[in-house]
Structures are given as C-alpha cells and as structure tokens.
Design an enzyme around this catalytic site. Structure first.
Site, PDB file in Angstrom:
ATOM      1  N   CYS A   1      -3.084   7.769   3.716  1.00 27.87           N
ATOM      2  CA  CYS A   1      -3.310   7.218   2.504  1.00 27.87           C
ATOM      3  C   CYS A   1      -3.982   7.746   1.647  1.00 27.87           C
ATOM      4  O   CYS A   1      -4.473   7.667   0.670  1.00 27.87           O
ATOM      5  CB  CYS A   1      -3.009   5.860   3.022  1.00 27.87           C
TER       6      CYS A   1
ATOM      7  N   GLU B   1       0.997  -1.587  -0.013  1.00 21.42           N
ATOM      8  CA  GLU B   1       0.129  -0.451  -0.224  1.00 21.42           C
ATOM      9  C   GLU B   1       0.959   0.972   0.138  1.00 21.42           C
ATOM     10  O   GLU B   1       2.002   1.780   1.295  1.00 21.42           O
ATOM     11  CB  GLU B   1      -1.234  -0.086   1.078  1.00 21.42           C
TER      12      GLU B   1
HETATM   13  P1  NDP Z   1       8.554   5.024   4.676  1.00 23.46           P
HETATM   14  O1  NDP Z   1       8.717   4.296   3.214  1.00 23.46           O
HETATM   15  O2  NDP Z   1       9.726   5.696   4.744  1.00 23.46           O
HETATM   16  O3  NDP Z   1       8.024   3.879   5.802  1.00 23.46           O
HETATM   17  C1  NDP Z   1       6.742   3.039   6.153  1.00 23.46           C
HETATM   18  C2  NDP Z   1       7.563   1.320   7.049  1.00 23.46           C
HETATM   19  O4  NDP Z   1       9.055   1.392   6.189  1.00 23.46           O
HETATM   20  C3  NDP Z   1       8.437   2.913   8.535  1.00 23.46           C
HETATM   21  O5  NDP Z   1       7.608   1.626   9.403  1.00 23.46           O
HETATM   22  C4  NDP Z   1       9.823   2.548   7.901  1.00 23.46           C
HETATM   23  O6  NDP Z   1      10.593   2.230   8.761  1.00 23.46           O
HETATM   24  C5  NDP Z   1       9.575   1.424   6.962  1.00 23.46           C
HETATM   25  N1  NDP Z   1      11.041   1.289   6.185  1.00 23.46           N
HETATM   26  C6  NDP Z   1      11.844   1.784   5.921  1.00 23.46           C
HETATM   27  N2  NDP Z   1      13.261   1.478   5.617  1.00 23.46           N
HETATM   28  C7  NDP Z   1      13.210   0.583   5.522  1.00 23.46           C
HETATM   29  C8  NDP Z   1      14.313  -0.585   5.248  1.00 23.46           C
HETATM   30  N3  NDP Z   1      14.629  -0.054   4.292  1.00 23.46           N
HETATM   31  N4  NDP Z   1      14.296  -1.673   5.339  1.00 23.46           N
HETATM   32  C9  NDP Z   1      12.630  -2.759   5.945  1.00 23.46           C
HETATM   33  N5  NDP Z   1      11.159  -1.463   6.183  1.00 23.46           N
HETATM   34  C10 NDP Z   1      12.093  -0.146   5.819  1.00 23.46           C
HETATM   35  O7  NDP Z   1       7.192   5.813   4.615  1.00 23.46           O
HETATM   36  P2  NDP Z   1       6.736   6.745   6.533  1.00 23.46           P
HETATM   37  O8  NDP Z   1       5.796   6.138   6.556  1.00 23.46           O
HETATM   38  O9  NDP Z   1       8.079   7.716   6.480  1.00 23.46           O
HETATM   39  O10 NDP Z   1       6.107   7.345   5.627  1.00 23.46           O
HETATM   40  C11 NDP Z   1       6.510   7.961   4.061  1.00 23.46           C
HETATM   41  C12 NDP Z   1       5.442   8.851   3.207  1.00 23.46           C
HETATM   42  O11 NDP Z   1       5.380   7.125   2.655  1.00 23.46           O
HETATM   43  C13 NDP Z   1       4.877   9.346   3.288  1.00 23.46           C
HETATM   44  O12 NDP Z   1       4.922  11.284   3.295  1.00 23.46           O
HETATM   45  C14 NDP Z   1       3.566   9.484   2.540  1.00 23.46           C
HETATM   46  O13 NDP Z   1       3.906   9.638   1.196  1.00 23.46           O
HETATM   47  C15 NDP Z   1       4.014   7.635   2.236  1.00 23.46           C
HETATM   48  N6  NDP Z   1       2.390   7.000   3.181  1.00 23.46           N
HETATM   49  C16 NDP Z   1       1.736   6.046   2.082  1.00 23.46           C
HETATM   50  C17 NDP Z   1       0.554   5.542   3.328  1.00 23.46           C
HETATM   51  C18 NDP Z   1       0.170   4.400   2.251  1.00 23.46           C
HETATM   52  O14 NDP Z   1      -0.832   3.258   3.097  1.00 23.46           O
HETATM   53  N7  NDP Z   1      -0.214   4.666   1.234  1.00 23.46           N
HETATM   54  C19 NDP Z   1       0.582   5.799   4.500  1.00 23.46           C
HETATM   55  C20 NDP Z   1       1.482   6.036   5.366  1.00 23.46           C
HETATM   56  C21 NDP Z   1       2.810   6.684   4.343  1.00 23.46           C
HETATM   57  P3  NDP Z   1      11.487   3.619  10.038  1.00 23.46           P
HETATM   58  O15 NDP Z   1       9.713   3.956  10.713  1.00 23.46           O
HETATM   59  O16 NDP Z   1      11.673   2.664  11.080  1.00 23.46           O
HETATM   60  O17 NDP Z   1      12.306   3.902   8.654  1.00 23.46           O
END
Ligand code: NDP
Length: 676
Positions: A297, A258
């Site tokens: 989202c 997602e």
């Molecule tokens: P990220 O993609 O940065 O993070 C999402 C999850 O992935 C977090 O749990 C993060 O952990 C984890 N993660 C990040 N890098 C890695 C990796 N290399 N390996 C494993 N896990 C990883 O998104 P954010 O939550 O920071 O949100 C950023 C953007 O995502 C928002 O600005 C928005 O655009 C989008 N978003 C979309 C959503 C949707 O449902 N479509 C919902 C929320 C956000 P950690 O926090 O520890 O880095």
C-alpha cells in the site's frame, strides 16, 4: 499434497464443521494449497462473546499486564516463525518479503509491548494532559481521561501482509483493552490463520480476546454498535461500501480505513547525476517496485524527477530493473516473486493498460516475463513495468489509477512547486518521499505537501545507510493518510492505542479526580504523619503523602559559593548593577539550580532506605526570582506510582518550592525508584 482446510475461531474454539469450501491457490504454481471451511458462523454471537467475555477480561488487566501479554505473543510468533515462512512462499513472497511480513509483524507486537510498559501507567485509566483549573479557589477542576471502548474491534485485513497486517492492528487494540475479531483477506488466509493459531496456542490471552472469521462477514455489520471499531485495510471500493453501511452511519461506529494510495517519490531540484541522492532515489524506486512484487500500500507509484534528469533517471532505472530476477520465490537467486493470484495479475494488467493511455511503457512487457525456476503461466508472475508520462499535468490516470503490482510511472517536473503539485494530485497518500540534501527545499516540500501525505520520508547521503526506507510503516510512527488513502491513522506508538479508547472530560474536586485517576493533584487531601515519606516502601506509600520541610534562608554568601563552586557566574547572580538592569530580576538572584539543590537538601532523608535512586525530574518551572534574604521551603507529595517489577517501582513526586510569602518559586515532578 492434500490441501489443508482452515477454519474460523469463535467463542474460544475452532469451528470445524460445515460443507462449503473455497480454494486458496498457490501464487507460484496455481495448485490448491488450502481450503477455507465455511462454518455457518453466528456473527451476532461472535460480537456478543467479544463484548461480554473478551472485553471484561481485558479491561480487568492493567496496561502493563496487557503489554506483557503482547510480549509473549510476539515471542511466540518469533519462536515459530519458520512455520510461517514455509507457508509464505505460496503467497508469492520471497524470503525477504516474508521477513517484512512475519518478523516485521512480531516486531510490531514487541514494540507495543515495550511502549506499553514504558509510556503507559500500570493502571487501567489513562490521563490525557494536565488538569484544567475551572474555578477561582481550585475546588472545581477538569481533567481528561481515556478508558477502553466496551465493544469489539473488527479488523478487516488486506491480502498483501497477512501476518504484519494482522499484528499491527492487534498490538494497539489489545493494549487498549479491546477484544478483536480478525477477518483476513481470503487470498492469503492460510498464512493469517497459521499465525492466529500461534497466538491462541501461546495461551496468554483472556477468553474472548481474539476471534477469527474466515470468508465472508455475513451480517456482522448489522450488529455493530457505537462501542465497536472497524479497522479496514484494502480497496477504496470495499472501504466505501462498508463505510456506507447504515449501521455504521447510524451508530457512529468508528471506522479506520487504509486504502489505495498513489504514493510519490520526488528527486530534489538540488540533485545532480553524480550526487549520492541520485543513486539512492533510483535504488529506492526499484526496491519499491519489486519488494512484494509491488503489492504494498506504500509502494512508490509515481517517481517525480527534474525535467533535466528524466532521461538519466529512466536509463538508470531500466538498467537496475533489467537485473531483477523474477521467478519462484523459493529460489534464493530470485529477487521478485509472484503476485498473489492470477486474478490479481489480470487486474494489474488491466490497470497498466489504462495507465498506458497517458504514459508509455519504457521497461517490461505486461504480457510476458522470463521466470526462473517456475512456470510463467501457472504462477501469477509479472515483469516490473516502468511507464513514463511526459505531460503529467494533462493526465488524470497516472495520479488516480493504482496498479497494485510492480508498476511505477516516471514523470518530470519544472520546479519544486510543480513537483509538490504533482505529488498532491494523488489526493491523499500514505507516504511520499523526497531525495534531497537541501534543507530549505525539504521545508518547502513539507509545507506544500504535508497536508496530503500521512508520512514524508526524507532521504539523503547522511541517513541512507540507516534509513528504513520509503515503504516501511513503523510502529512508532503513524501509518495512514488523508483523502484517497482512507483518512485513517494506525500505530504511531501510543496514538494508535487511543483509537480504541474513549476520551472523557471529567469535572469534580481535586480529591475526586485524584482518587479516580490515581494521580494526586494540588488541592487534593494531603496525608501527613511523622514518618518521612522516604522511609516508606513502594507498597506502603499512599498517594497524597506529603512532607512539609523547614525553611532555609538564602544568603548572598550561598549564591557566591554556589557560583564559584559550579562555575556558573552568570551576571544575574553576580553583578548587582547588571542584574538590576534586567527587567525580570531587578537585582541579584539565586541560581535556579541552587534552589533545586537546597530543595533536595531540605526534603532528603539521608540514611539508607527504600528510595533506591533519584532518576530525574520533569516539568521544571522557575516561577519567581529568589533574592538574598528570601527563605524557601518545600512541599513534597507522592503524586503517582507505577510498579516496574518485583523489586521496585517508580514514584512521581509533586514538588513545590515556596518563598516566605507562600508564593511558589519553583515546581517540578521528581522521579524516584522505590523498593517494593
Ligand atoms: P478488498 O477491498 O477486496 O479486500 C480487503 C478486505 O476486505 C479483505 O479481507 C476482504 O475479504 C474484505 N472484504 C471484501 N469485501 C467485503 C465485504 N463486503 N464485507 C466485509 N469484508 C469485505 O481488497 P484486496 O485485499 O482484494 O485488495 C484489492 C485492492 O486493495 C488492491 O488492488 C489495492 O488496490 C488495495 N489494497 C490497499 C492496501 C492498503 O493498505 N492501502 C493493501 C492491500 C490492498 P475477502 O478477501 O474475503 O474478500
């Protein structure tokens, strides 16, 4: 107050050692409120524990056992929800934002608990569809079944809904019988950890069913296998990185994503300034911009309106946005809290700047906002920002840049096709909504835009009061979208459970397949005996137990009597000449319902006994007309059973009504409740 250190949970214990700490700061005050303790997790061991301990424990339970477990988990979260509300404010969420997250999350578990009990068997194998006859004599059949994957579900969650985001994935996963490894986003991990602790404290899960990873995932992905599922919510960038991991590609690890989504709302071409749908549209856009400070989202990013109404919509949106109080989410007068962090605010400001190259800001200042009861610089506060793009065909940015905050862009369309084309330029979204009272316009939009959107919410004056709105994913409906939205699907009732199971096509004899699936099919052995099956208690009744009744001849008097008694004097039963002209009948025939009634008369055993109630029939088909003089008889076979509670269970009976030539004239499945 001393910040609380939160730890990972692996191999059924909290790992409370390790020197590294990373701060989690309040979105409202900037103070450090918690620290993630880095505990040197052995990720291979975490996966092994899930597969070797959690999986077998969960797979030993039936769907109904697991559903009961989900109910207990949902109730545990509800019983301790105040602890979660107290923590939620510092993520920037107002009370009503937190309600969506916390009670919405618990509600999702409870919905899965109830669907699991109502829609899945009290068994461990799930049948998918009807048997397929693969041979002339019927000795070789095919049937599809689902069994749980034997790996682990790795849930990587976004920061915006730390509770709901975790629970909406756990419901289907645990119901499927698959253990989960939850990795919450670090920015709000303190709230996810508190909820996770409640699930563990509830003490209803088998060992190894749940583990929690805080902070980075280390070499976890290196140890994945084709029995594991990754379910990811977050940015497109991270999704892409993880999806490209060589092990994910090599092992065909299931990957549900997602991601960001440029969701659209269209104001229908039929709507006038005074129509109820106009105000509904304006309210919804404002709501979607401000709930969770737009960090959803599913939030509306593009408001697509008829050219002639764009000025009126802009004015109405600005008037409504001006009334939104931004500030400390603990203050009840505040409608919109803070973004999750100062870093996120910087990120959103950057995105607004990029959008402003193709659109102009018509409401709000990205660099300044008046806040209630808070410090606008220390907290991650941002004004709602409305942009207007008058040439949406020429802009790439307004359809591609997701500012994950209280930001939306208003744009005009010429006609409905144009509106659909603009909505689809998001290249795949989680949801779009349409505000119209015109059913033909709605059908055109569904045909034109369905392929690009995971959900389409159509709102009008008749459903507005009860509508759950544009932005709310619901456990009964699929959540996910094509293309840019990630190409994944979650929830959707039992559909979401199947993502954690393998579909296998079975081939074999009816005897073999019936025994494997605990669902009798024609051709499998029948169990005879003198005792009428209605005299058997739920526990005594064996699948395949069959009653063959005596025959009964249907007379013209029977048909006349039934017709006048019920009032069903349809010509095919009453008028020989008219019925003879009917190409299907060629003469008077018995009513289908007369056959059902006579069938019951033939198989029922009258005195009180273990059969408590007949509560319906499924899959009724009338296969051949029955004419006066034909003689029918019935075969009634116990097909499947599902225990409901300590007092009774549901029995499904296969019923075949045949004529004097042995040809089936009607088939159906009868449902009874039988005492245990
Ligand atoms: P990220 O993609 O940065 O993070 C999402 C999850 O992935 C977090 O749990 C993060 O952990 C984890 N993660 C990040 N890098 C890695 C990796 N290399 N390996 C494993 N896990 C990883 O998104 P954010 O939550 O920071 O949100 C950023 C953007 O995502 C928002 O600005 C928005 O655009 C989008 N978003 C979309 C959503 C949707 O449902 N479509 C919902 C929320 C956000 P950690 O926090 O520890 O880095």
């Amino acid at each position: 107050m001393e910040p609380r250190t939160i730890w990972s949970y692996a191999a059924d214990g909290w790992i409370e050692t390790g020197d590294g700490r990373s701060d989690i700061r309040s979105a409202v005050t900037g103070e450090t409120i918690a620290q993630i303790g880095h505990s040197g997790i052995d990720f291979a061991a975490v996966l092994a524990h899930a597969r070797n301990i959690g999986g077998p424990g969960l797979r030993a339970l039936t769907f109904h056992d697991r559903a009961k477990m989900l109910k207990a988990l949902g109730e545990a979260v509800m019983a301790r929800k105040e602890e979660l509300y107290a923590l939620s404010y510092d993520t920037g969420a107002t009370k009503s934002d937190s309600w969506i997250d916390i009670e919405g999350g618990a509600g999702t578990l409870l919905t899965y608990a109830s669907k699991g009990r109502r829609e899945l068997p009290n068994d461990r194998i799930l049948i998918d569809g009807a048997p397929e006859r693969l041979s002339k004599r019927g000795t070789f059949m095919g049937e599809h079944v689902f069994t749980p994957l034997q790996g682990a579900a790795v849930h990587i969650n976004a920061f915006n809904f730390p509770v709901w985001g975790m629970l909406e994935k756990l419901g289907p996963t645990l119901l499927a019988g698959v253990p989960a490894i939850v990795k919450p986003a670090s920015a709000t991990a303190q709230l996810a950890e508190a909820c996770f602790r409640i699930l563990i404290d509830a003490d209803v899960l088998p060992k190894g069913a749940l583990q929690l990873i805080l902070g980075p995932t280390g070499d976890l992905f290196d140890h994945l296998s084709g029995q594991d599922v990754v379910s990811f919510t977050g940015s497109a960038e991270t999704a892409e990185k993880l999806q490209r991991h060589p092990v994910v590609a090599r092992e065909s690890v299931r990957f549900i994503a997602e991601r960001d989504s440029l969701n659209a709302a269209i104001l229908g071409p039929d709507v006038t300034r005074d129509a109820p749908e106009f105000a509904l549209f304006v309210n919804e856009v404002v709501r979607e911009m401000t709930v969770k400070a737009g960090q959803k989202c599913t939030a509306i990013r593009r408001a697509i309106v008829p050219e002639a109404l764009i000025d009126a919509v802009e004015t109405a949106l600005k008037d409504a946005l001006a009334k939104v109080a931004v500030g400390n989410p603990r203050d009840e007068a505040v409608q919109m809290g803070a973004l999750v962090s100062l870093a996120q605010r910087d990120e959103v400001r950057g995105k607004i700047k990029a959008l402003a190259q193709d659109a102009r800001i018509v409401f709000g200042d990205p660099d300044s906002v008046a806040v209630k009861d808070a410090d606008a610089e220390k907290g991650a506060f941002l004004s709602p920002i409305l942009l207007r793009c008058d040439a949406p065909d020429k802009s790439e940015r307004v359809h591609a840049i997701e500012a994950f905050g209280p930001v939306a862009t208003l744009m005009p369309y010429r006609d409905l096709n144009h509106a659909v084309a603009l909505a689809n330029r998001g290249k795949g979204s989680l949801v779009m909504s349409l505000f119209t009272y015109d059913t033909a316009a709605a059908r055109d939009v569904v045909m034109g835009a369905g392929a690009f959107h995971g959900r389409i919410a159509i709102t009008d004056r008749d459903c507005a009061k009860e509508s759950t709105g544009h932005g709310s994913p619901l456990p009964a409906l699929t959540h996910g979208g094509p293309g840019r939205a990630g190409g994944g699907e979650e929830m959707g009732g039992i559909r979401g459970v199947l993502h954690y199971m393998q579909r296998t096509a079975l081939q074999g004899t009816p005897r073999m397949l019936s025994a494997i699936t605990a669902d009798w099919m024609p051709g499998a052995p029948e169990i005879g005996g003198d005792l009428h099956p209605f005299r058997m208690r739920f526990g005594e009744l064996e699948l395949g137990k069959t009653l063959h009744t005596a025959a009964r001849t249907i007379t013209l008097e029977d048909i006349e009597h039934f017709a006048h008694f019920t009032g069903d004097t349809f010509y095919a039963h009453m008028d020989e000449k008219a019925a003879a002209a009917n190409p299907l009948f060629g003469g008077r025939v018995a009513h289908g319902y007369l056959l059902l009634s006579f069938a019951a008369g033939l198989f029922v055993d009258p005195p009180p006994g273990p059969v408590l109630a007949n509560y319906g029939l499924d899959n009724l088909r009338f296969l051949k007309p029955v004419k006066p003089g034909d003689a029918i008889k019935v075969a009634l076979t116990a097909k499947s059973k599902s225990l409901r509670n300590a007092q009774y269970g549901e029995v499904r009976w296969a019923v075949t009504v045949t004529n004097q030539n042995g040809e089936p004239v009607a088939t159906y499945e009868l449902l009874t409740m039988n005492a245990v």
